[in-house]
Scaffold this active site. Structure first.
Site: not given
Length: 337
Positions: A220, A195, A12, A140
């Site tokens: 993903h 979530g 990153i 992400c």
């Protein structure tokens, strides 16, 4: 013009440094790490100022012929804000230093919300980050969740959402160190952490996620089942997604049938590392059955948070108070169209 330090020059950090270097309202003050191998040597080739996080790291860098500008303290003294891209345990220690020095800071999604008390997603809560001392750019997967669900919420279509995440096992460059092979590993807890993490940005979201780690490293993939507030057409839903400049609608029928073909497209587009800053959402896979919406998309975990980080820098430093203007400026610099 604000001076921005990047602590941690890994997957990153190197992308954040390059993105800062593309902006005309901020300047890369330098990068700081403990490594002295090919990774930091590439930063030297880019003519970035190099700082050593420890005395031991400084000695090692010098022995490898790397010219360093100083230590981490010296980098912080010449910076207005620091983006911490270090691993979790290191970041937690660094945060204490930033607070003691009174320097603004941004941490990544691996840290807890309580570290900063504010979690950031540019299209969602830019205004609430203006002139804060710190924020956390969410992970992400959480970034992708917020972009897509916020687009539906913005157009008054979203009731609640349930998603299944197929998570890549590790970063590609580290696949020789670990990861999984010939198996799939479900996360024990439902909801998985993404979530609740999305709710740290928008508490009103009704979202539950489950996650499975799969033996691949490219990206993903998410599958979503959304209860719509009202009977809607596919066109209405697609128009909702189009309200986000960071969702890219793609076509399965145009050969984009897998994460590797999508990655190849972004490489062909000339993106550095083939990075995909957008959520790549299959337009022709999207279905509506009654008041239920089904869709799937791909997330590049090395790239999706980069534009968010640039916008977070602007919000915290106050160099741009308008979210739309910052997002547009960041998009233009990174080639998001």
């Amino acid at each position: 013009m604000k001076n921005i330090a990047v602590i941690g020059y890994g997957v990153i950090g190197k992308r954040v440094a390059d993105a800062i270097n593309l902006q005309d309202d901020m300047k890369l003050a330098g990068v700081c790490d403990i490594i002295s191998d090919w990774r930091i040597q590439n930063a030297v080739r880019k003519k970035y100022d190099i700082y050593a996080a420890t005395e031991e790291a400084a000695d090692k860098m010098k022995s490898e012929g790397i010219s360093i500008k100083g230590n981490m303290q010296e980098l912080l003294e010449k910076s207005d804000l620091v983006v911490d891209c270090t691993p979790k345990k290191i970041a937690a220690l660094n945060v204490k230093i930033y607070k003691e020095k009174g320097i603004k800071f941004i941490v990544q999604g691996g840290e807890k919300h309580e570290t900063t008390g504010h979690s950031f997603s540019a299209e969602n809560n830019y205004q609430s980050a203006l002139n804060l001392e710190s924020t956390r750019v969410v992970s992400c997967n959480t970034t992708s969740i917020l972009r897509t669900l916020t687009a539906l919420k913005r157009t008054d279509l979203l009731d609640y959402a349930r998603g299944t995440l197929l998570r890549r096992a590790t970063d590609p460059w580290e696949s020789h160190l670990g990861g999984i092979m010939n198996t799939m590993v479900p996360e024990k807890d439902i909801p998985s952490h993404q979530g609740p993490d999305a709710k740290s940005v928008d508490p009103d979201l009704d979202v539950i996620t489950s996650a499975i780690k799969v033996p691949q490293t490219l990206s993903h993939m998410h599958y979503w089942n959304v209860k719509l507030k009202k009977q809607s057409t596919k066109e209405e839903v697609l128009n909702a997604f189009k309200t986000s400049s960071r969702i890219k609608l793609i076509q399965y029928d145009q050969g984009l049938v897998s994460n590797n073909t999508i990655k190849e497209m972004f490489l062909d587009m000339g993106r550095p590392w083939g990075d995909m800053y957008e959520v790549a959402l299959w337009e022709d896979m999207l279905k509506i059955v009654g008041d239920e919406l089904f869709y799937a998309y791909v997330v590049d975990n090395q790239a999706i948070v980069i534009p968010e980080t640039i916008d977070a820098i602007r919000a915290l430093t106050g160099i741009e108070t308008d979210a739309a203007k910052s997002i547009s400026k960041t998009n233009e610099s990174l080639g998001i169209h």
